[in-house]
Motif scaffolding. Structure first.
Motif, mmCIF file in Angstrom:
data_model
loop_
_atom_site.group_PDB
_atom_site.id
_atom_site.type_symbol
_atom_site.label_atom_id
_atom_site.label_comp_id
_atom_site.label_asym_id
_atom_site.label_seq_id
_atom_site.Cartn_x
_atom_site.Cartn_y
_atom_site.Cartn_z
ATOM 1 N N PRO A 113 0.806 -1.234 0.000
ATOM 2 C CA PRO A 113 0.000 0.000 0.000
ATOM 3 C C PRO A 113 0.834 1.277 0.000
ATOM 4 O O PRO A 113 0.760 2.085 0.921
ATOM 5 N N ILE A 114 1.624 1.455 -1.035
ATOM 6 C CA ILE A 114 2.449 2.657 -1.197
ATOM 7 C C ILE A 114 2.270 3.179 -2.614
ATOM 8 O O ILE A 114 2.353 2.412 -3.575
ATOM 9 N N THR A 115 2.014 4.460 -2.764
ATOM 10 C CA THR A 115 1.950 5.110 -4.066
ATOM 11 C C THR A 115 3.211 5.944 -4.244
ATOM 12 O O THR A 115 3.494 6.828 -3.432
ATOM 13 N N VAL A 116 3.973 5.647 -5.276
ATOM 14 C CA VAL A 116 5.254 6.317 -5.503
ATOM 15 C C VAL A 116 5.047 7.617 -6.271
ATOM 16 O O VAL A 116 4.434 7.622 -7.355
ATOM 17 N N THR A 117 5.559 8.712 -5.708
ATOM 18 C CA THR A 117 5.470 10.019 -6.370
ATOM 19 C C THR A 117 6.821 10.728 -6.432
ATOM 20 O O THR A 117 6.936 11.755 -7.096
ATOM 21 N N ASP A 118 7.836 10.196 -5.726
ATOM 22 C CA ASP A 118 9.143 10.852 -5.701
ATOM 23 C C ASP A 118 10.231 9.817 -5.421
ATOM 24 O O ASP A 118 9.961 8.616 -5.296
ATOM 25 N N GLU A 119 11.474 10.283 -5.322
ATOM 26 C CA GLU A 119 12.602 9.375 -5.116
ATOM 27 C C GLU A 119 12.524 8.657 -3.780
ATOM 28 O O GLU A 119 12.938 7.494 -3.670
ATOM 29 N N ALA A 120 11.991 9.321 -2.778
ATOM 30 C CA ALA A 120 11.852 8.671 -1.467
ATOM 31 C C ALA A 120 10.925 7.467 -1.581
ATOM 32 O O ALA A 120 11.166 6.410 -0.975
ATOM 33 N N GLY A 121 9.874 7.603 -2.371
ATOM 34 C CA GLY A 121 8.945 6.501 -2.568
ATOM 35 C C GLY A 121 9.587 5.363 -3.333
ATOM 36 O O GLY A 121 9.345 4.183 -3.052
ATOM 37 N N ILE A 122 10.416 5.698 -4.317
ATOM 38 C CA ILE A 122 11.117 4.677 -5.105
ATOM 39 C C ILE A 122 12.013 3.840 -4.198
ATOM 40 O O ILE A 122 12.023 2.602 -4.259
#
Length: 239
Positions: A22-31
């Motif tokens: 349950p994670i939506t990636v929007t930036d480098e931290a999310g990656i």
């Protein structure tokens, strides 16, 4: 090519398209976050991110953990690409193909993408795809496609099971064409002008004729391709 996954094989996400982080990636931290969550060897502080070329509908990133000599590919879906790509089917077959060593290892899925094995390679150019010497790449490509066409995942028992015996290409073409008919570019006159220059009526007739000729549910007498196309097989629609 047979490969054995690392200790990440204990993860509930490995080769499992039904389990979604349950994670939506929007930036480098999310990656970095999804890479760490879905592959336990990505865990040091020496992590770098590199944008990888070659994605058309996705943004691709190589996440490298230098301290552990481990890289993974993070695939982030493009906005609204689910309108033309069935992500349930896409992930199902990616996980299945990875599990038999035909594609990259499928480490897991998150809300808007997935993490998979990183291949240090480059895509073939159009010129290379037609190369017959000094290395006969045409033959090698045909061999690999034949292997893909022979894969059979219809015995799956999970709720997202798909049968290779049911052709889906016509349904998808019709869906894409319907979306195209509704498409407008009110804020981009150049694109709107280009769109209007496309004869959608003629295109629709071409689709119907193509389906009549190649869809074995509409057989034609003396169709030279009828024997060949009578079997539905697993395909990659970019090839």
């Amino acid at each position: 090519m047979e490969r054995i996954p690392s200790e990440v094989s204990s993860s509930n996400f490995l080769n499992n398209s039904l389990q979604i982080l349950p994670i939506t990636v929007t930036d480098e931290a999310g990656i970095i976050s999804v890479a760490r969550e879905l592959h336990p060897n990505i865990k040091s502080e020496s992590i770098s991110i590199e944008k990888v070329s070659g994605g058309i509908t996705n943004d691709l990133y190589r996440v490298n953990d230098a301290a552990n000599d481990q890289s993974v590919l993070v695939r982030v879906y493009g906005n609204d690409t689910d309108l033309i790509i069935d992500r349930t089917s896409d992930n199902y077959f990616s996980a299945k193909m990875g599990s038999v060593g035909f594609g990259p290892i499928y480490y897991g899925r998150f809300e808007n993408g997935r993490v998979e094995e990183y291949f240090p390679a480059s895509a073939l150019t159009l010129q290379q795809m037609s190369q017959s010497e000094p290395v006969n790449l045409i033959r090698l490509i045909a061999i690999e496609l034949a292997k893909m066409h022979s894969l059979d995942f219809e015995s799956s028992t999970d709720k997202n099971s798909f049968s290779k015996k049911e052709a889906v290409c016509w349904k998808r073409i019709e869906k894409w064409f319907y979306s195209c008919k509704k498409l407008t570019f009110p804020e981009d006159p150049d694109k709107q002008k280009l769109l209007k220059s496309i004869d959608l009526g003629k295109l629709e007739e071409s689709i119907k004729k193509c389906k009549m000729k190649f869809d074995h549910s509409h057989p034609l007498p003396n169709n030279p391709g009828s024997d060949f196309i009578n079997e539905d097989v697993l395909c990659h629609n970019d090839l």
